[in-house]
Design a protein around this motif. Structure first.
Motif, PDB file in Angstrom:
ATOM      1  N   THR A 153      59.590 -11.311  17.448  1.00 24.37           N
ATOM      2  CA  THR A 153      60.078 -10.837  16.160  1.00 24.37           C
ATOM      3  C   THR A 153      61.078 -11.795  15.534  1.00 24.37           C
ATOM      4  O   THR A 153      61.359 -11.712  14.351  1.00 24.37           O
ATOM      5  CB  THR A 153      60.737  -9.452  16.308  1.00 24.37           C
ATOM      6  OG1 THR A 153      61.775  -9.522  17.282  1.00 24.37           O
ATOM      7  CG2 THR A 153      59.713  -8.403  16.717  1.00 24.37           C
ATOM      8  N   THR A 154      61.635 -12.715  16.338  1.00 23.49           N
ATOM      9  CA  THR A 154      62.579 -13.690  15.813  1.00 23.49           C
ATOM     10  C   THR A 154      61.824 -14.691  14.944  1.00 23.49           C
ATOM     11  O   THR A 154      60.821 -15.259  15.356  1.00 23.49           O
ATOM     12  CB  THR A 154      63.295 -14.445  16.955  1.00 23.49           C
ATOM     13  OG1 THR A 154      63.962 -13.490  17.776  1.00 23.49           O
ATOM     14  CG2 THR A 154      64.283 -15.456  16.413  1.00 23.49           C
ATOM     15  N   ILE A 155      62.319 -14.891  13.728  1.00 24.97           N
ATOM     16  CA  ILE A 155      61.687 -15.802  12.772  1.00 24.97           C
ATOM     17  C   ILE A 155      62.618 -16.972  12.506  1.00 24.97           C
ATOM     18  O   ILE A 155      63.834 -16.794  12.372  1.00 24.97           O
ATOM     19  CB  ILE A 155      61.362 -15.070  11.456  1.00 24.97           C
ATOM     20  CG1 ILE A 155      60.323 -13.978  11.719  1.00 24.97           C
ATOM     21  CG2 ILE A 155      60.878 -16.044  10.387  1.00 24.97           C
ATOM     22  CD1 ILE A 155      60.048 -13.076  10.542  1.00 24.97           C
ATOM     23  N   ARG A 156      62.041 -18.149  12.443  1.00 30.97           N
ATOM     24  CA  ARG A 156      62.812 -19.344  12.109  1.00 30.97           C
ATOM     25  C   ARG A 156      62.181 -20.002  10.888  1.00 30.97           C
ATOM     26  O   ARG A 156      60.972 -20.204  10.843  1.00 30.97           O
ATOM     27  CB  ARG A 156      62.826 -20.312  13.277  1.00 30.97           C
ATOM     28  CG  ARG A 156      63.649 -21.550  12.987  1.00 30.97           C
ATOM     29  CD  ARG A 156      64.000 -22.279  14.228  1.00 30.97           C
ATOM     30  NE  ARG A 156      64.737 -23.476  13.906  1.00 30.97           N
ATOM     31  CZ  ARG A 156      65.472 -24.129  14.745  1.00 30.97           C
ATOM     32  NH1 ARG A 156      65.572 -23.701  15.980  1.00 30.97           N
ATOM     33  NH2 ARG A 156      66.102 -25.208  14.387  1.00 30.97           N
ATOM     34  N   GLN A 157      62.987 -20.305   9.905  1.00 34.10           N
ATOM     35  CA  GLN A 157      62.530 -21.027   8.721  1.00 34.10           C
ATOM     36  C   GLN A 157      62.534 -22.523   9.048  1.00 34.10           C
ATOM     37  O   GLN A 157      63.520 -23.042   9.549  1.00 34.10           O
ATOM     38  CB  GLN A 157      63.443 -20.757   7.529  1.00 34.10           C
ATOM     39  CG  GLN A 157      63.461 -19.308   7.076  1.00 34.10           C
ATOM     40  CD  GLN A 157      62.130 -18.850   6.519  1.00 34.10           C
ATOM     41  OE1 GLN A 157      61.395 -19.596   5.881  1.00 34.10           O
ATOM     42  NE2 GLN A 157      61.791 -17.597   6.785  1.00 34.10           N
ATOM     43  N   VAL A 158      61.423 -23.184   8.766  1.00 35.65           N
ATOM     44  CA  VAL A 158      61.282 -24.598   9.106  1.00 35.65           C
ATOM     45  C   VAL A 158      60.802 -25.353   7.873  1.00 35.65           C
ATOM     46  O   VAL A 158      59.802 -24.982   7.263  1.00 35.65           O
ATOM     47  CB  VAL A 158      60.262 -24.785  10.261  1.00 35.65           C
ATOM     48  CG1 VAL A 158      60.103 -26.246  10.612  1.00 35.65           C
ATOM     49  CG2 VAL A 158      60.684 -23.984  11.489  1.00 35.65           C
ATOM     50  N   VAL A 210      58.235 -22.997   5.874  1.00 37.28           N
ATOM     51  CA  VAL A 210      57.371 -22.004   6.499  1.00 37.28           C
ATOM     52  C   VAL A 210      58.212 -21.160   7.447  1.00 37.28           C
ATOM     53  O   VAL A 210      59.211 -21.620   7.993  1.00 37.28           O
ATOM     54  CB  VAL A 210      56.186 -22.652   7.258  1.00 37.28           C
ATOM     55  CG1 VAL A 210      55.309 -23.448   6.310  1.00 37.28           C
ATOM     56  CG2 VAL A 210      56.660 -23.517   8.396  1.00 37.28           C
ATOM     57  N   ALA A 211      57.803 -19.925   7.616  1.00 36.74           N
ATOM     58  CA  ALA A 211      58.438 -19.032   8.584  1.00 36.74           C
ATOM     59  C   ALA A 211      57.599 -19.088   9.856  1.00 36.74           C
ATOM     60  O   ALA A 211      56.378 -18.963   9.802  1.00 36.74           O
ATOM     61  CB  ALA A 211      58.505 -17.616   8.041  1.00 36.74           C
ATOM     62  N   VAL A 212      58.250 -19.286  10.986  1.00 30.78           N
ATOM     63  CA  VAL A 212      57.549 -19.422  12.262  1.00 30.78           C
ATOM     64  C   VAL A 212      58.102 -18.398  13.247  1.00 30.78           C
ATOM     65  O   VAL A 212      59.309 -18.151  13.286  1.00 30.78           O
ATOM     66  CB  VAL A 212      57.745 -20.844  12.843  1.00 30.78           C
ATOM     67  CG1 VAL A 212      56.959 -21.016  14.127  1.00 30.78           C
ATOM     68  CG2 VAL A 212      57.366 -21.908  11.831  1.00 30.78           C
ATOM     69  N   ARG A 213      57.190 -17.816  14.039  1.00 30.22           N
ATOM     70  CA  ARG A 213      57.622 -16.918  15.108  1.00 30.22           C
ATOM     71  C   ARG A 213      56.646 -17.047  16.270  1.00 30.22           C
ATOM     72  O   ARG A 213      55.533 -17.528  16.116  1.00 30.22           O
ATOM     73  CB  ARG A 213      57.721 -15.468  14.640  1.00 30.22           C
ATOM     74  CG  ARG A 213      56.404 -14.807  14.327  1.00 30.22           C
ATOM     75  CD  ARG A 213      56.573 -13.332  13.954  1.00 30.22           C
ATOM     76  NE  ARG A 213      55.327 -12.729  13.568  1.00 30.22           N
ATOM     77  CZ  ARG A 213      54.429 -12.226  14.408  1.00 30.22           C
ATOM     78  NH1 ARG A 213      54.656 -12.234  15.718  1.00 30.22           N
ATOM     79  NH2 ARG A 213      53.299 -11.699  13.968  1.00 30.22           N
ATOM     80  N   ALA A 214      57.073 -16.597  17.438  1.00 34.64           N
ATOM     81  CA  ALA A 214      56.176 -16.527  18.595  1.00 34.64           C
ATOM     82  C   ALA A 214      55.152 -15.432  18.320  1.00 34.64           C
ATOM     83  O   ALA A 214      55.463 -14.440  17.650  1.00 34.64           O
ATOM     84  CB  ALA A 214      56.963 -16.228  19.865  1.00 34.64           C
ATOM     85  N   PRO A 215      53.919 -15.557  18.834  1.00 31.53           N
ATOM     86  CA  PRO A 215      52.880 -14.568  18.548  1.00 31.53           C
ATOM     87  C   PRO A 215      53.269 -13.124  18.852  1.00 31.53           C
ATOM     88  O   PRO A 215      52.875 -12.225  18.134  1.00 31.53           O
ATOM     89  CB  PRO A 215      51.710 -15.019  19.421  1.00 31.53           C
ATOM     90  CG  PRO A 215      51.901 -16.480  19.548  1.00 31.53           C
ATOM     91  CD  PRO A 215      53.389 -16.672  19.615  1.00 31.53           C
ATOM     92  N   LEU A 216      54.030 -12.899  19.892  1.00 36.31           N
ATOM     93  CA  LEU A 216      54.433 -11.539  20.238  1.00 36.31           C
ATOM     94  C   LEU A 216      55.912 -11.302  19.971  1.00 36.31           C
ATOM     95  O   LEU A 216      56.475 -10.315  20.421  1.00 36.31           O
ATOM     96  CB  LEU A 216      54.107 -11.257  21.710  1.00 36.31           C
ATOM     97  CG  LEU A 216      52.638 -11.459  22.099  1.00 36.31           C
ATOM     98  CD1 LEU A 216      52.449 -11.268  23.605  1.00 36.31           C
ATOM     99  CD2 LEU A 216      51.742 -10.529  21.318  1.00 36.31           C
ATOM    100  N   ALA A 224      63.899 -22.442  20.397  1.00 38.04           N
ATOM    101  CA  ALA A 224      64.543 -21.319  19.711  1.00 38.04           C
ATOM    102  C   ALA A 224      63.665 -20.077  19.668  1.00 38.04           C
ATOM    103  O   ALA A 224      64.170 -18.955  19.705  1.00 38.04           O
ATOM    104  CB  ALA A 224      64.930 -21.735  18.285  1.00 38.04           C
ATOM    105  N   LEU A 225      62.348 -20.272  19.631  1.00 39.09           N
ATOM    106  CA  LEU A 225      61.432 -19.141  19.482  1.00 39.09           C
ATOM    107  C   LEU A 225      60.721 -18.747  20.773  1.00 39.09           C
ATOM    108  O   LEU A 225      59.969 -17.773  20.795  1.00 39.09           O
ATOM    109  CB  LEU A 225      60.383 -19.464  18.408  1.00 39.09           C
ATOM    110  CG  LEU A 225      60.955 -19.652  17.004  1.00 39.09           C
ATOM    111  CD1 LEU A 225      59.873 -20.135  16.055  1.00 39.09           C
ATOM    112  CD2 LEU A 225      61.580 -18.354  16.500  1.00 39.09           C
ATOM    113  N   GLY A 226      60.938 -19.507  21.843  1.00 34.46           N
ATOM    114  CA  GLY A 226      60.264 -19.208  23.106  1.00 34.46           C
ATOM    115  C   GLY A 226      58.768 -19.484  23.058  1.00 34.46           C
ATOM    116  O   GLY A 226      57.972 -18.781  23.687  1.00 34.46           O
ATOM    117  N   LEU A 227      58.362 -20.504  22.320  1.00 33.63           N
ATOM    118  CA  LEU A 227      56.940 -20.811  22.172  1.00 33.63           C
ATOM    119  C   LEU A 227      56.326 -21.429  23.421  1.00 33.63           C
ATOM    120  O   LEU A 227      55.103 -21.450  23.559  1.00 33.63           O
ATOM    121  CB  LEU A 227      56.721 -21.759  20.985  1.00 33.63           C
ATOM    122  CG  LEU A 227      57.073 -21.201  19.610  1.00 33.63           C
ATOM    123  CD1 LEU A 227      56.875 -22.276  18.548  1.00 33.63           C
ATOM    124  CD2 LEU A 227      56.248 -19.970  19.297  1.00 33.63           C
TER     125      LEU A 227
END
Length: 193
Positions: free
Chosen positions: A107-112, A99-105, A132-135
């Protein structure tokens, strides 16, 4: 957790409970999202309400609950791995989904790569994914979480955007430092339409 985020989350939570009697009259049985002490979205589906609240406010922090059903929505269970490892030599192998994950606001995407666990009521990511995503700045929910043979523990949930195939949707997740794998829980409550 980010201390400032947790403080804001607690303020939004207290605002919800402070107006609960009024909410019961107007929104009984509905999910409501609170931002800056006010109802900013409501509806029948939790993830739709979260998405609407995020789109309207662009707020990193808020609070969501189902009015009149608070305790019923606050318990989640996760299977606990007691022994062993996942071994692809077995047939069938452990189901994994990327899955591709990013913070709601963000643009950085991480594949998990996630273990697909239809027995889990929630999705769990390792601390490294949240880092990594600042969640950590996106605290929106909480519940009692327990696994097989474990005592329930109150956990704060973070909001993330998850993409499976061509569909992206908001999801609340439990980020933990004690995980070795990422777990994708049941997606039936997610807005996949």
């Amino acid at each position: 957790m980010n201390p400032l985020t947790s403080t804001r989350f607690e303020q939004e939570k207290q605002a919800y409970w402070g107006m609960r009697d009024q909410l019961l009259k107007q929104y009984s049985g509905k999910w409501v999202a609170i931002v800056n002490g006010k109802v900013v979205a409501f509806g029948d589906k939790k993830m739709n309400v979260l998405k609407e609240a995020l789109n309207k406010t662009l707020s990193e922090v808020g609070y969501i609950n189902r009015v009149g059903f608070e305790e019923m929505t606050r318990q989640k269970r996760v299977r606990q791995i007691v022994t062993g490892r996942y071994d692809t030599r077995y047939d069938p192998p452990m189901p994994i989904m990327n899955v591709a994950v990013r913070a709601p606001l963000g643009t950085t995407i991480r594949q998990v790569d996630c273990i697909v666990d239809t027995g889990a009521d929630l999705t769990l990511f390792r601390k490294e994914v949240a880092d990594a995503l600042g969640l950590w700045n996106f605290e929106w929910d909480e519940a009692e979480v327990s696994g097989i043979g474990t005592e329930p523990q109150r956990r704060a949930f973070l909001l993330a955007m998850v993409q499976i195939g061509e569909k992206e949707f908001p999801i609340t997740i439990d980020c933990r430092s004690d995980l070795k794998e990422d777990i994708l829980g049941r997606v039936s409550s997610m807005n996949l339409n």
